[in-house]
Design a protein around this motif. Structure first.
Motif, PDB file in Angstrom:
ATOM      1  N   ILE A  62       7.474  -1.086  -3.264  1.00  0.00           N
ATOM      2  CA  ILE A  62       7.046   0.421  -4.012  1.00  0.00           C
ATOM      3  C   ILE A  62       5.808  -0.132  -3.676  1.00  0.00           C
ATOM      4  O   ILE A  62       4.773  -1.070  -4.286  1.00  0.00           O
ATOM      5  CB  ILE A  62       7.416   0.289  -5.073  1.00  0.00           C
ATOM      6  CG1 ILE A  62       6.953  -1.293  -6.233  1.00  0.00           C
ATOM      7  CG2 ILE A  62       8.741   0.163  -5.660  1.00  0.00           C
ATOM      8  CD1 ILE A  62       7.807  -1.326  -7.228  1.00  0.00           C
ATOM      9  N   SER A  63       4.898   0.680  -3.952  1.00  0.00           N
ATOM     10  CA  SER A  63       3.903   1.317  -3.655  1.00  0.00           C
ATOM     11  C   SER A  63       2.731   0.729  -4.929  1.00  0.00           C
ATOM     12  O   SER A  63       3.012   1.289  -6.475  1.00  0.00           O
ATOM     13  CB  SER A  63       3.313   2.681  -4.326  1.00  0.00           C
ATOM     14  OG  SER A  63       1.819   3.243  -3.994  1.00  0.00           O
ATOM     15  N   ILE A  64       2.198   0.233  -5.316  1.00  0.00           N
ATOM     16  CA  ILE A  64       0.587  -0.271  -6.376  1.00  0.00           C
ATOM     17  C   ILE A  64       0.492   0.938  -6.796  1.00  0.00           C
ATOM     18  O   ILE A  64      -0.410   0.837  -7.986  1.00  0.00           O
ATOM     19  CB  ILE A  64      -0.615  -0.895  -5.371  1.00  0.00           C
ATOM     20  CG1 ILE A  64      -1.373  -0.335  -4.861  1.00  0.00           C
ATOM     21  CG2 ILE A  64      -0.137  -2.195  -5.006  1.00  0.00           C
ATOM     22  CD1 ILE A  64      -2.375  -0.436  -4.562  1.00  0.00           C
ATOM     23  N   LEU A  65       0.023   2.395  -6.220  1.00  0.00           N
ATOM     24  CA  LEU A  65       0.022   3.445  -6.517  1.00  0.00           C
ATOM     25  C   LEU A  65       1.139   4.567  -7.962  1.00  0.00           C
ATOM     26  O   LEU A  65       0.738   4.781  -8.922  1.00  0.00           O
ATOM     27  CB  LEU A  65      -0.378   4.545  -5.977  1.00  0.00           C
ATOM     28  CG  LEU A  65      -1.909   4.373  -5.640  1.00  0.00           C
ATOM     29  CD1 LEU A  65      -2.495   4.968  -4.219  1.00  0.00           C
ATOM     30  CD2 LEU A  65      -3.013   3.556  -6.291  1.00  0.00           C
ATOM     31  N   SER A  66       2.087   3.921  -7.491  1.00  0.00           N
ATOM     32  CA  SER A  66       3.277   4.432  -8.619  1.00  0.00           C
ATOM     33  C   SER A  66       3.335   3.543  -9.710  1.00  0.00           C
ATOM     34  O   SER A  66       2.584   2.312  -9.838  1.00  0.00           O
ATOM     35  CB  SER A  66       4.816   3.917  -8.051  1.00  0.00           C
ATOM     36  OG  SER A  66       4.732   2.577  -7.895  1.00  0.00           O
ATOM     37  N   PRO A  67       3.362   4.164 -10.768  1.00  0.00           N
ATOM     38  CA  PRO A  67       4.020   4.227 -12.329  1.00  0.00           C
ATOM     39  C   PRO A  67       4.187   2.253 -12.345  1.00  0.00           C
ATOM     40  O   PRO A  67       3.414   1.793 -13.187  1.00  0.00           O
ATOM     41  CB  PRO A  67       4.904   5.061 -13.421  1.00  0.00           C
ATOM     42  CG  PRO A  67       4.495   5.776 -12.379  1.00  0.00           C
ATOM     43  CD  PRO A  67       4.253   5.376 -10.625  1.00  0.00           C
TER      44      PRO A  67
ATOM     45  N   GLU B  62       0.592  -0.998   0.257  1.00  0.00           N
ATOM     46  CA  GLU B  62       0.032   0.302   0.170  1.00  0.00           C
ATOM     47  C   GLU B  62       0.484   1.278  -0.151  1.00  0.00           C
ATOM     48  O   GLU B  62       1.903   1.661   0.277  1.00  0.00           O
ATOM     49  CB  GLU B  62      -0.860   0.004   1.184  1.00  0.00           C
ATOM     50  CG  GLU B  62      -1.817  -1.201   1.473  1.00  0.00           C
ATOM     51  CD  GLU B  62      -1.391  -2.408   2.065  1.00  0.00           C
ATOM     52  OE1 GLU B  62      -0.241  -2.298   2.528  1.00  0.00           O
ATOM     53  OE2 GLU B  62      -2.033  -3.310   2.036  1.00  0.00           O
ATOM     54  N   PRO B  63       0.111   2.366  -0.508  1.00  0.00           N
ATOM     55  CA  PRO B  63       1.377   3.720  -0.526  1.00  0.00           C
ATOM     56  C   PRO B  63       1.596   4.213   0.711  1.00  0.00           C
ATOM     57  O   PRO B  63       3.280   4.906   1.330  1.00  0.00           O
ATOM     58  CB  PRO B  63      -0.282   4.934  -0.759  1.00  0.00           C
ATOM     59  CG  PRO B  63      -0.695   4.141  -1.544  1.00  0.00           C
ATOM     60  CD  PRO B  63      -0.860   2.228  -1.361  1.00  0.00           C
ATOM     61  N   GLY B  64       1.020   3.914   2.126  1.00  0.00           N
ATOM     62  CA  GLY B  64       2.154   4.354   3.315  1.00  0.00           C
ATOM     63  C   GLY B  64       3.240   3.412   3.339  1.00  0.00           C
ATOM     64  O   GLY B  64       3.535   3.749   4.246  1.00  0.00           O
ATOM     65  N   ARG B  65       2.685   2.402   2.772  1.00  0.00           N
ATOM     66  CA  ARG B  65       4.333   1.510   3.610  1.00  0.00           C
ATOM     67  C   ARG B  65       6.017   1.231   2.647  1.00  0.00           C
ATOM     68  O   ARG B  65       6.509   0.714   2.818  1.00  0.00           O
ATOM     69  CB  ARG B  65       4.010  -0.187   3.383  1.00  0.00           C
ATOM     70  CG  ARG B  65       2.815  -0.024   4.841  1.00  0.00           C
ATOM     71  CD  ARG B  65       2.186  -1.727   5.226  1.00  0.00           C
ATOM     72  NE  ARG B  65       3.218  -2.645   4.506  1.00  0.00           N
ATOM     73  CZ  ARG B  65       2.432  -3.584   4.297  1.00  0.00           C
ATOM     74  NH1 ARG B  65       1.519  -3.812   4.002  1.00  0.00           N
ATOM     75  NH2 ARG B  65       3.586  -5.119   3.914  1.00  0.00           N
ATOM     76  N   ALA B  66       5.705   2.286   0.971  1.00  0.00           N
ATOM     77  CA  ALA B  66       6.305   1.799   0.328  1.00  0.00           C
ATOM     78  C   ALA B  66       8.184   2.654   1.036  1.00  0.00           C
ATOM     79  O   ALA B  66       7.849   3.050   1.917  1.00  0.00           O
ATOM     80  CB  ALA B  66       5.782   2.882  -0.700  1.00  0.00           C
ATOM     81  N   LYS B  67       8.755   2.253   0.552  1.00  0.00           N
ATOM     82  CA  LYS B  67       9.980   1.966   0.792  1.00  0.00           C
ATOM     83  C   LYS B  67      10.997   2.282  -0.323  1.00  0.00           C
ATOM     84  O   LYS B  67      11.836   0.317  -0.415  1.00  0.00           O
ATOM     85  CB  LYS B  67      10.757   0.864   1.937  1.00  0.00           C
ATOM     86  CG  LYS B  67      10.501   1.357   3.271  1.00  0.00           C
ATOM     87  CD  LYS B  67      10.549   0.651   4.265  1.00  0.00           C
ATOM     88  CE  LYS B  67       9.348   1.490   5.883  1.00  0.00           C
ATOM     89  NZ  LYS B  67       9.054  -0.456   6.581  1.00  0.00           N
ATOM     90  N   PRO B  68      10.245   3.148  -1.274  1.00  0.00           N
ATOM     91  CA  PRO B  68      11.711   2.177  -2.971  1.00  0.00           C
ATOM     92  C   PRO B  68      12.915   2.351  -2.585  1.00  0.00           C
ATOM     93  O   PRO B  68      13.662   1.862  -3.139  1.00  0.00           O
ATOM     94  CB  PRO B  68      11.296   4.204  -3.205  1.00  0.00           C
ATOM     95  CG  PRO B  68       9.824   4.372  -2.672  1.00  0.00           C
ATOM     96  CD  PRO B  68      10.397   4.312  -1.602  1.00  0.00           C
ATOM     97  N   ASN B  69      14.095   3.095  -1.408  1.00  0.00           N
ATOM     98  CA  ASN B  69      15.116   2.975  -1.762  1.00  0.00           C
ATOM     99  C   ASN B  69      15.481   0.998  -1.560  1.00  0.00           C
ATOM    100  O   ASN B  69      16.521   0.485  -1.667  1.00  0.00           O
ATOM    101  CB  ASN B  69      15.559   3.203  -0.645  1.00  0.00           C
ATOM    102  CG  ASN B  69      14.766   3.134   0.534  1.00  0.00           C
ATOM    103  OD1 ASN B  69      14.052   3.082   1.165  1.00  0.00           O
ATOM    104  ND2 ASN B  69      15.818   2.924   1.818  1.00  0.00           N
ATOM    105  N   ARG B  70      14.654   0.587  -0.105  1.00  0.00           N
ATOM    106  CA  ARG B  70      14.615   0.016  -0.090  1.00  0.00           C
ATOM    107  C   ARG B  70      13.710  -1.846  -1.651  1.00  0.00           C
ATOM    108  O   ARG B  70      13.459  -3.153  -1.335  1.00  0.00           O
ATOM    109  CB  ARG B  70      13.928  -1.525   0.863  1.00  0.00           C
ATOM    110  CG  ARG B  70      14.463  -0.747   1.966  1.00  0.00           C
ATOM    111  CD  ARG B  70      14.359  -1.331   3.194  1.00  0.00           C
ATOM    112  NE  ARG B  70      15.242  -0.913   4.531  1.00  0.00           N
ATOM    113  CZ  ARG B  70      14.373  -0.380   5.633  1.00  0.00           C
ATOM    114  NH1 ARG B  70      13.672  -1.429   6.045  1.00  0.00           N
ATOM    115  NH2 ARG B  70      15.302  -0.369   6.807  1.00  0.00           N
TER     116      ARG B  70
END
Length: 132
Positions: free
Chosen positions: A87-92, A76-84
């Protein structure tokens, strides 16, 4: 020389052989057979769910443009950590991977470039909070 059935007969008594026989299915009561079929269908649905990229799944991809392999976790968006690579399901990228199955080719857009990636493996993800 061994008897002719030594290679083809199941070990044990005739009752065991009959119980394990494929031909013995007709001996099952309708209730037992219905229960068995319901369990088989539930396991099939579980396998299909586990093979689909969804929230809390780790997805291994092969970049068909550059030949690299990576894994991402969809959350989910609130748990996203792109450096790890969480990724969020709302990201492209997450949106393109969501719902994909093993063997699917998806074309996510990232930083103005469209990539071609192949879904190699999907498995459930359990968050590890030891290093938070």
């Amino acid at each position: 020389m061994a008897p002719w059935c030594a290679r083809w007969c199941l070990p044990g008594s005739g009752k065991v052989r009959g119980y394990l026989s494929v031909r013995g299915w007709w001996m099952l009561s309708p209730h037992v057979l219905g229960s068995l079929l319901a369990r088989m269908e539930e396991r099939k649905r579980e396998r299909e769910r586990s093979m689909t990229a969804d929230i809390d799944t780790r997805v291994w991809i092969v970049d068909l443009d550059h030949g690299g392999e990576m894994d991402f976790v969809l959350v989910e968006p609130g748990r996203a950590k792109p450096n790890r690579r969480v990724i969020s399901i709302l990201s492209p990228f997450g949106e393109a991977l969501l719902g994909a199955r093993i063997g699917d080719m998806v074309h996510p857009r990232f930083l103005g470039h469209e990539y071609s990636v192949l879904i190699k493996h999907v498995e459930p993800y359990k968050e590890d909070t030891r290093y938070e």
